[in-house]
Design a protein around this motif. Structure first.
Motif, PDB file in Angstrom:
ATOM      1  N   UNK A 293      80.414 158.335 -57.277  1.00  0.00           N
ATOM      2  CA  UNK A 293      80.708 159.045 -56.028  1.00  0.00           C
ATOM      3  C   UNK A 293      81.923 159.959 -56.164  1.00  0.00           C
TER       4      UNK A 293
ATOM      5  N   UNK B 124      83.646 153.686 -60.385  1.00  0.00           N
ATOM      6  CA  UNK B 124      82.662 153.062 -61.253  1.00  0.00           C
ATOM      7  C   UNK B 124      81.319 153.772 -61.097  1.00  0.00           C
TER       8      UNK B 124
ATOM      9  N   UNK C 234      77.722 147.702 -51.021  1.00  0.00           N
ATOM     10  CA  UNK C 234      78.302 148.729 -50.158  1.00  0.00           C
ATOM     11  C   UNK C 234      78.190 150.137 -50.768  1.00  0.00           C
TER      12      UNK C 234
ATOM     13  N   UNK D 115      75.566 151.236 -52.914  1.00  0.00           N
ATOM     14  CA  UNK D 115      74.196 151.736 -53.045  1.00  0.00           C
ATOM     15  C   UNK D 115      73.205 150.600 -52.838  1.00  0.00           C
ATOM     16  N   UNK D 116      71.991 150.968 -52.420  1.00  0.00           N
ATOM     17  CA  UNK D 116      70.926 149.970 -52.293  1.00  0.00           C
ATOM     18  C   UNK D 116      70.258 149.783 -53.649  1.00  0.00           C
TER      19      UNK D 116
ATOM     20  N   UNK E 276      67.141 149.845 -54.129  1.00  0.00           N
ATOM     21  CA  UNK E 276      66.073 150.847 -54.196  1.00  0.00           C
ATOM     22  C   UNK E 276      66.600 152.168 -54.768  1.00  0.00           C
ATOM     23  N   UNK E 277      67.780 152.553 -54.299  1.00  0.00           N
ATOM     24  CA  UNK E 277      68.363 153.808 -54.778  1.00  0.00           C
ATOM     25  C   UNK E 277      68.751 153.694 -56.248  1.00  0.00           C
TER      26      UNK E 277
END
Lengths: 287, 755
Positions: A187, A192, A259, A261-262, A264-265
């Motif tokens: 991000x 990380x 918190x 990323x999911x 799925x993502x």
């Protein structure tokens, strides 16, 4: 916050470090660069009774050649790796990934051995060590032993090392004729990886002879994307072949939903980033 | 040579950049020798009844001086401001009493001989909690099934503005409505909150505090602690950033002062980063429903903004969304505008001012609404703005929401940005990439903002001129890094004709200036600058007859030569006298001194247009900010270099809101982004260089012609970036994505639009 009280030892040899750690048992922690341990101590998430600082052991710092291998001392700092000519020549993947570790200040204190021993699946170097088929040299009360990276990472923040053991060196096979790439997705610059992919590809006559692909932060340990590697072995060095192989990048992974990323993502990212990493490593334009 | 208007480098920087600054925790004063260290014990849960607190083990621990709970502290709770609709029953106790209302609220306090002992002992205080249902969302709070303050009978702390019964959109050809979240942010200054407090030996206290408002803190603490006027002196040494988080008077400060009175010995306090993330006020946090209507030719005729705002656990600044209501209409001449804000308490960190403080939320809403309207009628967003921006001849312009805009040329700022960006060229490149199906799509986002500045419209100051010509200015504004000493010394130097090095600026000490407003709301240059401007005028007025006497000339023939700083008699260049000589002659053994109060007669309105150019990776949702162009008009600039610095920092924080930051809670009210690892503050490595263009339209409302610049960047940047990202994927059917536009959110939006 400030840590709970602890004792502090700064041995000057590996033997002394091993002796101190063996005597202290499970309550001791090794301080390498401190970039993960110190925050944990400050938040009082850990309260070891003894810190054994390896910073005084000169023999643990530096990169040398030994036959077909590079031998990288466990206390070699990230910043040392970045300017080491042997690493640049024989393991550029390690240098490329190390350049993405946190920020400049962290890279001047953090060590390769600390990063690998901490075994954070979100760390960049564990997956790189897998993709490079690195071998860990571990010293303990019974002497030295070697553990391949594929057996070193056992669980979340857990390695094959026993109490009383320390990582002394990382041995990396010299790879010439391989293309490599580390694709990190995060991000902000110092963060990380949400997901990272380390890829090494050897091409032969328009085909991919072999590939090593390892995933950052797709499970409780760094993971080899074996399905991708198998699909690539012998495949045409084409964008289509790579895309088709990369589609199985998430096979056998168990990414977390947190918190950042999911799951799925992360699963989606693993496929896209694997395609990009392999293409870049193989020098193939895959858009 | 005039100094005002030049890019003089900051007089503060050498000290700040070489580690020579003195923040509270660096103070090594003799009166602080032997200070005890204070640490608060904070609730780990959001909403609970405190059933038992056992401090015995902590009190018996090594180095512990005392441990206190609410039962020990005989200080009344901190009341809410009277202007709140329902604030009377929502006061905040100094330490949580019976109930905790947010994770991070202090339940006990430990005083120990040193920092380590205090930290150890804090872990030994045993608190038993009986959990209550946590109210986390503003919708749940409004529904009121669980009340934070049962005696208030409601969670609704404040209401501002109103919506009309009539339908303002009745004659519109097109009406668009959208729910928008303006997310909760944490201010994250480099220096956390910190204080040191000592008895002054005469029954009073001296409090060194990292604050933006020493005088207000002094007044609030004096009242709450029942001190006599003059018994509390508040000093802010160097302050490492505030961004609004260091405006309020906090219960923590009250407790510190109370402890010093209790123990009669000095104490120090510096909270950890983990504490700051939970205890310093958060900002923003609005759920907005925007409705915009107009004609297909691009004319906007009506706009409605309905806000449900989060006050956090204690609503001391629940009036802040009023600023969103005031500014709802933005930079546009929309005939019918209505806005309402309802502000509710929740079991989360109390809200307060954060860079922009209510105003960014207004601009984010209208700028999104304009783009939604443009998308709906299929018109270029720049053209919709061209059609609806206020024209320069409209000023002074009375907005439908009660503001009076002072001056500017809003369309010119838009055209300047579009020209600098080569807007048609960018649109052509965007079309090319869309046609090619490139996975790196281009997005162009605009934001035309207007910002009310100069809040807290009164300021105090004092100037003295010594016998050696040295000038000392005392002013009630107080910096956290902005460079006040530089800009104020430039104004004074220019007005008195002395070199700026000869001027020293003092602020932040209630002991050297009795009244002051502090620094917030883009006020310091206008208020602090105008105060010193007025003071120099008064000093010159006072000096004129003395100079005339000294030069044996008629007052009408004597002038101050502002180039040389010498008073001269007209027509006789030989007859002149320097300031220093004048002081020595007129006030033997003394100095000149004037004290003034300045009131800004009307509020001022900075404005500008920002353009963001982004690349969106449609496979991953990752956003890359490629260019950022800003035209800002903050009236006359005293020092363009410092103004640019303010814009840089502000724009970075606006981009941070658009792409990166959010304070999030889980459904039980546990904060989940309360470390800097999770909160993702961007750094220089994540941002492009900014292309900054400037306009200078003076305000008629103060002698400097200056408007505020501290918050403009934050206000303008966030919607520009948000609009750019949405623009990049609008051809795929995406109409809106809430901030922060994380890669996952962008990816999800693309997936939903294209599936």
């Amino acid at each position: 916050m400030i840590p709970s009280a602890f004792d502090y030892a700064r041995p000057s040899t590996v033997q002394e470090a091993v002796r101190i750690l063996s005597e202290a048992g499970e309550d001791a922690k090794v301080l390498a660069g401190g970039q993960s341990l110190i925050p944990v101590l400050r938040l009082r998430l850990a309260a070891p009774s003894l810190l054994v600082d390896l910073g005084g052991i000169a023999e643990l710092r530096g990169v040398s050649e030994s036959g077909d291998e590079l031998v990288i001392g466990a206390m070699t700092r990230h910043a040392d790796i970045l300017r080491d000519p042997l690493v640049a020549r024989y393991a550029p993947l390690l240098a490329q990934a190390t350049a993405t570790v946190a920020d400049r200040q962290v890279r001047h204190l953090g060590t390769i051995g600390g990063s690998l021993s901490h075994a954070d699946p979100a760390g960049d170097l564990p997956s790189v060590s897998l993709a490079l088929d690195a071998v860990m040299t571990i010293a303990g009360p019974a002497g030295e032993r070697s553990v391949p990276a594929s057996e070193f990472f056992v669980d979340y923040l857990t390695t094959a090392m026993q109490p009383g053991e320390v990582l002394v060196a990382v041995r990396v096979p010299k790879r010439e004729g391989w293309g490599t790439h580390y694709e990190k997705f995060n991000r902000v610059a110092q963060a990380w990886a949400l997901v990272g992919v380390a890829a090494a590809v050897r091409r032969e006559n328009g085909s991919i002879a072999e590939a090593r692909v390892a995933l950052t932060n797709m499970g409780t340990t760094p993971l080899r994307a074996t399905a991708v590697e198998q699909a690539l072995a012998g495949a045409l060095a084409s964008a289509d072949a790579i895309a088709s192989a990369a589609a199985s990048a998430a096979e056998g992974t168990s990414p977390s939903s947190d918190v950042s990323a999911s799951a799925e993502y992360r699963t989606h990212l693993a496929k896209v980033l694997t395609r990009r990493a392999v293409a870049a490593a193989g020098g193939i334009d895959a858009a | 040579m005039a100094i005002v208007g030049t890019r003089m480098t900051r007089v503060e920087d050498h000290r700040l950049l070489t580690g020579a600054a003195t923040y509270v925790d660096n103070l090594r004063l003799p009166e602080l020798a032997g200070a005890a260290f204070v640490t608060f014990v904070r609730s780990p849960i959001a909403h609970a009844r405190i059933t038992h607190i056992d401090t015995a083990q902590a009190r018996a621990a090594r180095g512990v001086v005392a441990v206190y709970t609410a039962a020990d502290i005989d200080v009344p709770p901190m009341g809410t401001p009277p202007m709140l609709t329902n604030g009377a029953a929502m006061a905040r106790p100094c330490l949580a009493k019976d109930v905790v209302r947010f994770a991070g609220e202090a339940v006990a306090v430990v005083v120990a001989e040193d920092r380590a002992a205090a930290a150890d002992a804090a872990g030994l205080v045993d608190v038993e909690y009986d959990p209550l249902p946590a109210v986390v969302s503003v919708e749940d709070a409004l529904a009121g099934r669980t009340l934070l303050f049962p005696e208030a009978g409601t969670n609704l702390a404040h209401e501002a503005g109103e919506l009309s019964a009539a339908d303002p959109f009745a004659d519109c050809e097109v009406v668009v409505t959208r729910e928008i979240t303006n997310q909760r942010l944490a201010p994250v200054p480099m220096e956390t909150r910190a204080a040191a407090c000592v008895p002054d030996g005469e029954g009073g206290l001296v409090l060194w505090l990292s604050t933006q408002c020493p005088h207000a803190v002094r007044d609030d603490m004096t009242r709450q602690l029942g001190l006599l006027p003059g018994q509390l002196r508040v000093i802010a040494p160097d302050v490492g950033g505030g961004f609004g988080g260091k405006i309020p008077s906090e219960v923590d400060y009250t407790v510190l002062c109370w402890i010093v009175r209790q123990l009669g010995r000095p104490v120090r306090w510096m909270e950890t980063r983990s504490e700051t993330m939970l205890t310093m006020n958060h900002g923003r946090g609005q759920r907005q429903r925007v409705t915009i209507g107009g004609r297909r030719d691009g004319t906007v005729s009506a706009y409605r903004l309905d806000i449900l705002a989060d006050a956090g656990a204690y609503p001391h600044t629940a009036w802040l969304p009023s600023a969103t209501v005031w500014m709802a209409t933005g930079a546009y001449g929309i005939p019918r505008v209505e806005a309402r804000a309802r502000c509710v308490v929740t079991n989360t960190t109390p809200m307060g001012a954060y860079r922009g403080a209510g105003r960014p939320e207004a601009i984010a809403a209208i700028e999104r609404a304009i783009d939604l309207f443009a998308a709906e009628i299929g018109m270029d967003p720049a053209d919709v703005r061209r059609r609806n921006l206020l024209r320069p001849e409209a000023f002074p312009y009375q907005t439908p929401t009660g503001m009076e805009y002072d001056s500017g040329d809003y369309p010119a700022a838009l055209e300047q940005v579009l020209a600098a960006a080569d807007y048609p060229g960018l649109r052509a490149e965007q079309a090319r990439r869309r046609a090619a199906g490139d996975h790196r799509q281009l997005g162009i986002g605009l934001s035309c903002y207007v910002e009310v500045t100069g809040l807290g419209g009164e300021e105090h100051g004092k100037i003295t001129m010594d016998a050696d010509g040295a000038v000392t200015a005392y002013v009630g504004t107080t910096p956290q890094g902005q460079g006040h000493a530089t800009t104020l010394s430039m104004i004074i130097a220019d007005r008195l004709g002395v070199p700026p090095e000869q001027v020293s600026v003092r602020h932040t000490d209630t002991g050297s200036l009795d009244q002051g407003g502090g620094t917030f709301g883009s006020r310091s240059l206008q208020l602090g600058g105008s105060v010193v401007h007025e003071a120099t005028q008064r000093l010159c007025d006072d000096a004129l007859p003395l100079a005339a006497a000294a030069l044996e000339a008629d007052e009408r023939d004597v002038v101050l030569d502002r180039e040389s700083g010498r008073w001269r008699a007209a027509g006789d260049p030989a007859r002149e006298i320097s300031w220093a000589e004048l002081v020595r002659r007129s006030r033997p053994g003394g100095s000149f001194s004037v004290e003034v109060k300045y009131a800004l007669p009307k509020l001022t309105f900075s404005y500008g247009t920002h353009l963001a150019l982004v690349e969106v990776d449609t496979e991953t949702g990752q956003v890359k900010l490629v260019r950022f162009i800003g035209v800002d008009d903050a009236g006359r600039l005293i020092n363009p270099l410092l103004a640019e610095g303010q814009r840089h920092g502000g724009i970075a924080q606006g981009i941070a809101q658009a792409l990166y930051e959010e304070m999030r809670y889980d459904e039980d009210g546990n904060p989940v982004t309360a470390t800097l690892a999770d909160y993702t503050v961007p750094s220089a490595a994540d941002l492009p260089g900014f292309e900054l263009l400037t306009r200078e339209t003076p305000t008629p409302h103060n002698p400097l012609g200056a408007k505020g610049i501290g918050e403009a960047g934050t206000i303008g940047a966030a919607p520009a970036v948000q609009n750019a990202v949405i623009d990049a994927v609008s051809h795929l059917g995406v109409r809106h994505i809430d901030m922060p536009l994380t890669p996952e959110r962008v990816w999800q939006a693309i997936k939903e639009a294209t599936s």
